[in-house]
Design a protein around this motif. Structure first.
Motif, mmCIF file in Angstrom:
data_model
loop_
_atom_site.group_PDB
_atom_site.id
_atom_site.type_symbol
_atom_site.label_atom_id
_atom_site.label_comp_id
_atom_site.label_asym_id
_atom_site.label_seq_id
_atom_site.Cartn_x
_atom_site.Cartn_y
_atom_site.Cartn_z
ATOM 1 N N LEU A 1 -17.914 29.334 -26.461
ATOM 2 C CA LEU A 1 -18.907 30.022 -26.677
ATOM 3 C C LEU A 1 -18.282 30.793 -25.199
ATOM 4 O O LEU A 1 -18.503 29.590 -24.398
ATOM 5 N N ARG A 2 -17.852 32.432 -25.016
ATOM 6 C CA ARG A 2 -17.068 32.447 -23.677
ATOM 7 C C ARG A 2 -18.190 33.587 -22.743
ATOM 8 O O ARG A 2 -18.664 34.897 -23.932
ATOM 9 N N GLN A 3 -18.897 33.437 -21.894
ATOM 10 C CA GLN A 3 -19.236 34.496 -21.159
ATOM 11 C C GLN A 3 -18.592 35.518 -20.403
ATOM 12 O O GLN A 3 -17.463 35.146 -20.129
ATOM 13 N N ALA B 1 -18.237 32.340 -16.669
ATOM 14 C CA ALA B 1 -18.395 32.804 -15.796
ATOM 15 C C ALA B 1 -17.652 31.860 -14.465
ATOM 16 O O ALA B 1 -16.732 32.529 -14.387
ATOM 17 N N SER B 2 -18.656 31.686 -14.056
ATOM 18 C CA SER B 2 -17.484 30.767 -12.919
ATOM 19 C C SER B 2 -16.440 29.766 -13.622
ATOM 20 O O SER B 2 -15.594 29.590 -12.900
ATOM 21 N N PHE C 1 -29.918 32.252 -30.611
ATOM 22 C CA PHE C 1 -28.365 33.874 -32.064
ATOM 23 C C PHE C 1 -27.630 33.115 -31.635
ATOM 24 O O PHE C 1 -26.463 33.040 -32.124
ATOM 25 N N MET C 2 -27.298 32.299 -30.434
ATOM 26 C CA MET C 2 -25.670 31.330 -30.091
ATOM 27 C C MET C 2 -25.848 30.406 -31.096
ATOM 28 O O MET C 2 -24.632 30.059 -31.705
ATOM 29 N N CYS D 1 -24.387 37.828 -21.488
ATOM 30 C CA CYS D 1 -23.441 38.151 -22.569
ATOM 31 C C CYS D 1 -22.319 37.468 -23.729
ATOM 32 O O CYS D 1 -21.397 36.946 -21.783
ATOM 33 N N TRP D 2 -22.174 36.640 -23.814
ATOM 34 C CA TRP D 2 -21.420 35.670 -25.045
ATOM 35 C C TRP D 2 -21.012 35.620 -25.607
ATOM 36 O O TRP D 2 -20.713 36.794 -26.620
#
Length: 358
Positions: free
Chosen positions: A341-343, A290-291, A321-322, A356-357
């Motif tokens: 994988l995008r937060q 996110a940052s 699980f990711m 959440c991703w």
């Protein structure tokens, strides 16, 4: 793509490769080979609905079989099959009736509707393609940050951005020679299909927008079935329905689609550890935090284990699980160099989510 993990703990900045794809030709191939066809095509059916042809049915069944083997059987999950129709009070309790919305704008002359954040993204992307070589890196990065943040803005922020970029309606005027009608201010549009249950018409229901609620409302029975043992996971494969504002061509943002979903139930005091975490801690993933989305736009390549140790991923349960999901996509043939994988940013996360991703 730079992706090297050489030591026991290493984080590498990822440079995303430039991939050129002729999507128009690809979509035409899918149609010609009858992988997918527009639903009700001979009647000029509404957008957002697709029928699977013979090769796509076979492909889908193979993928779901691998999914069941990879997750349900290997993890001893409890699979259910729940109804598509959900009473209103269930979705009121979950927050969907109030919050399951996208922001929409309308052409004030034609009445055509558009998803506001997509108009903003499309405008910025077109601007960078057209004028990017004239921009400084700072200017370009500023535009990209706004583009990446589009679906996290509140209604007022989104309205301000539409004004800033002077965004008009893409609809053709009646003379078919010009575009540019004014748009309304963004407003929320609930994406659920609403209906009534029973002949009286007084009981409101919705076609489920996701499969999760059937697992949530059966939590106690699943817990009893599992002999009161925690943690455990419920799984479901089924159809979801979303009344998308502006569905695009192909399988992007369709209004009816198959979902394969898992709900892993764990004692909150035990969520920071997972008994099988050691099995996936060395899986290499590309993370878009996110940052970073609000700053450099750079992704990092690291291991699942290091991402938890560094506080990038909240806990081992989420990270496990990711990692397993990444391995599933690799198993069905997706190139890892094209995955990330995008937060979710704090402003776009569900009201109940801690991390959440996608």
């Amino acid at each position: 793509m730079e992706k090297t993990i050489q030591n026991t703990k290493a984080v590498t900045t990822v440079t995303t490769p430039s991939i050129t794809m002729n999507k128009k030709a690809f979509d035409e191939l899918l149609l010609r080979k009858m992988y997918i066809v527009p639903s009700f095509e001979i009647h000029q059916g509404p957008a957002g609905f697709m029928d699977y042809g013979p090769p796509a049915c076979t492909l889908k069944n193979n993928i779901l079989n691998i999914w069941r083997s990879h997750f349900v059987y290997e993890e001893n999950m409890l699979e259910m099959e729940c109804t598509n129709l959900t009473p209103s009070n269930v979705l009121e309790a979950s927050g969907h009736v109030e919050r399951f919305t996208d922001f929409m704008v309308r052409d004030i002359k034609t009445g055509e509707s558009y998803r506001a954040d997509r108009l903003l993204e499309d405008t910025i992307e077109a601007l960078i393609v057209r004028d990017g070589d004239k921009m400084t890196q700072i200017e370009r990065d500023a535009h990209l940050i706004i583009c990446r943040s589009a679906d996290s803005y509140n209604v007022d922020e989104l309205h301000d951005m539409l004004i800033k970029y002077n965004i008009k309606s893409p609809s053709l005027n009646k003379d078919k020679n010009s575009i540019g009608n004014e748009l309304t201010k963004p407003f929320p549009f609930n994406l659920m299909f609403k209906t009534t249950i029973g002949p009286e018409g007084t009981s409101i229901g919705y076609l489920r927008p996701e499969t999760a609620q059937g697992l949530f409302v059966n939590f106690k029975r699943l817990l009893d079935y599992n002999q009161q043992k925690m943690p455990f996971a419920g799984a479901q494969i089924g159809t979801g329905f979303r009344n998308e504002i502006s569905p695009r061509g192909g399988l992007l943002r369709v209004r009816e689609f198959c979902m394969a979903e898992i709900e892993h139930f764990v004692n909150p005091e035990e969520k920071h550890s997972h008994i099988r975490f050691k099995n996936i801690k060395n899986v290499v993933v590309t993370l878009f935090t996110a940052s970073s989305q609000l700053s450099t736009g750079e992704m990092i390549s690291t291991t699942i284990g290091d991402a938890v140790a560094d506080g990038i991923i909240l806990n081992e349960s989420i990270a496990y699980f990711m990692g397993r999901t990444q391995l599933f996509f690799e198993k069905i043939g997706i190139d890892p160099s094209r995955m990330r994988l995008r937060q979710h940013m704090s402003t776009e996360m569900a009201h109940y989510a801690a991390d959440c991703w996608d």
